[in-house]
Design a protein around this motif. Structure first.
Motif, PDB file in Angstrom:
ATOM      1  N   GLY A  30     -59.341 -45.293   7.103  1.00  0.00           N
ATOM      2  CA  GLY A  30     -58.694 -45.007   5.595  1.00  0.00           C
ATOM      3  C   GLY A  30     -58.312 -43.772   5.301  1.00  0.00           C
ATOM      4  N   THR A  85     -67.412 -44.278   6.876  1.00  0.00           N
ATOM      5  CA  THR A  85     -66.743 -43.597   5.698  1.00  0.00           C
ATOM      6  C   THR A  85     -67.855 -43.840   4.330  1.00  0.00           C
ATOM      7  OG1 THR A  85     -64.385 -44.439   6.268  1.00  0.00           O
ATOM      8  CG2 THR A  85     -64.826 -44.116   3.983  1.00  0.00           C
ATOM      9  N   THR A  97     -66.139 -49.240   0.305  1.00  0.00           N
ATOM     10  CA  THR A  97     -66.246 -49.604   1.812  1.00  0.00           C
ATOM     11  C   THR A  97     -66.686 -51.042   2.139  1.00  0.00           C
ATOM     12  OG1 THR A  97     -68.534 -48.775   2.173  1.00  0.00           O
ATOM     13  CG2 THR A  97     -66.821 -47.215   2.415  1.00  0.00           C
ATOM     14  N   GLY A 101     -64.120 -52.406   7.223  1.00  0.00           N
ATOM     15  CA  GLY A 101     -63.979 -50.979   7.156  1.00  0.00           C
ATOM     16  C   GLY A 101     -64.739 -50.166   8.188  1.00  0.00           C
TER      17      GLY A 101
END
Length: 275
Positions: A30, A85, A97, A101
């Motif tokens: 991301g 993340t 998230t 991801g």
């Protein structure tokens, strides 16, 4: 193949684990900075490179992640462990998230290793991180072996850890704060929807490399039947080993040592074979 491994006798001394631990940050899927740590043998060059995925909300510095990485490094395998993340020291919002991801972050971690060191040949994942490495293996060039610890057979298993009331609040509001492992987290609807949509069984069945499934028959968070499902779906290329006496989080140091030793011994001939 299924194997039973007994627990070490109480009071068995643990070897002193000596490794070099270096910060290893990189950019995730991301665009956020992800906080990692590279565990290296103290003496000599590593004979293999591994990538470790932590359990849901646990982080790279959880007991299982840190101990397993250090013990593998002691056995000449360099290990990159990192926070997904929105977790621990990594940037991003946890509420934004999802499982896809996490898989994409693993692919980015592998790319960072390839660019700055060399490609990882071993993927290791704990709990939901185990499900993530099973999904990511198809997207990591050069991987030769995958090992899971206490992994669910499908990421949708995660939904069981949310009460019906929590799931309804998340569905109604799009995001809600819930308590997981005694800590508050803001969870988005996308996470609960994404885990259901994963083609996990197809990915396991088409896994391109050998698989080691480690699971405790005493696991109270992820039922041992999940390990059998993974093993059966993977077919002849999979080995299932029971970690008797261990809990899900491998909170006893001896259990982390046992898991690391099993992974190292099993993976050694696979990683040493000519490419």
């Amino acid at each position: 193949m299924t194997t039973h491994v007994p627990r070490a006798a109480p009071g068995t001394p643990s070897p002193q684990v000596r490794t070099r631990s270096l910060p290893w940050d990189f950019t995730g899927a991301g665009g956020h900075r992800l906080s990692g740590r590279l565990e290296l043998p103290v003496d000599g060059e590593p004979t293999a490179i591994a990538l470790y995925a932590h359990c849901f909300t646990c982080g790279k510095d959880g007991l299982a992640a840190a101990r397993t990485a250090r013990l593998l490094a002691q056995r000449s395998t360099a290990v990159l462990r990192f926070d997904f993340t929105g977790v621990g020291g990594s940037e991003g919002e946890f509420a934004d998230t999802d499982f896809s991801g996490n898989v994409a972050d693993l692919v980015c971690a592998a790319a960072a290793l390839t660019e700055r060191l060399r490609p990882p040949t071993l993927l290791v994942g704990h709990s939901l991180g185990g499900a993530a490495v099973l999904a990511a293996a198809h997207r990591v060039p050069g991987v030769r072996a995958v090992a899971t610890i206490g992994a669910p057979s499908h990421p949708a298993h995660l939904r069981r850890h949310f009460s019906p009331a929590d799931r309804e609040r998340i569905r109604r509001d799009g995001v809600a704060e819930v308590t997981l492992a005694g800590r508050p987290f803001r969870v988005g609807e996308g996470l609960l929807r994404d885990v259901v949509e994963q083609p996990q069984r197809e990915l396991i069945a088409s896994l391109p490399v050998p698989l080691l499934v480690l699971h405790s028959p005493d696991d109270r968070l992820v039922d041992p039947s999940q390990a059998r499902e993974i093993h059966d779906a993977a077919g002849d290329g999979a080995s299932l080993v029971w970690l008797h006496g261990a809990d899900h989080l491998l909170t006893d140091r001896a259990d982390a040592e046992r898991a690391a030793q099993l992974i190292s011994s099993w993976a050694a001939p696979l990683l040493a074979a000519p490419g």
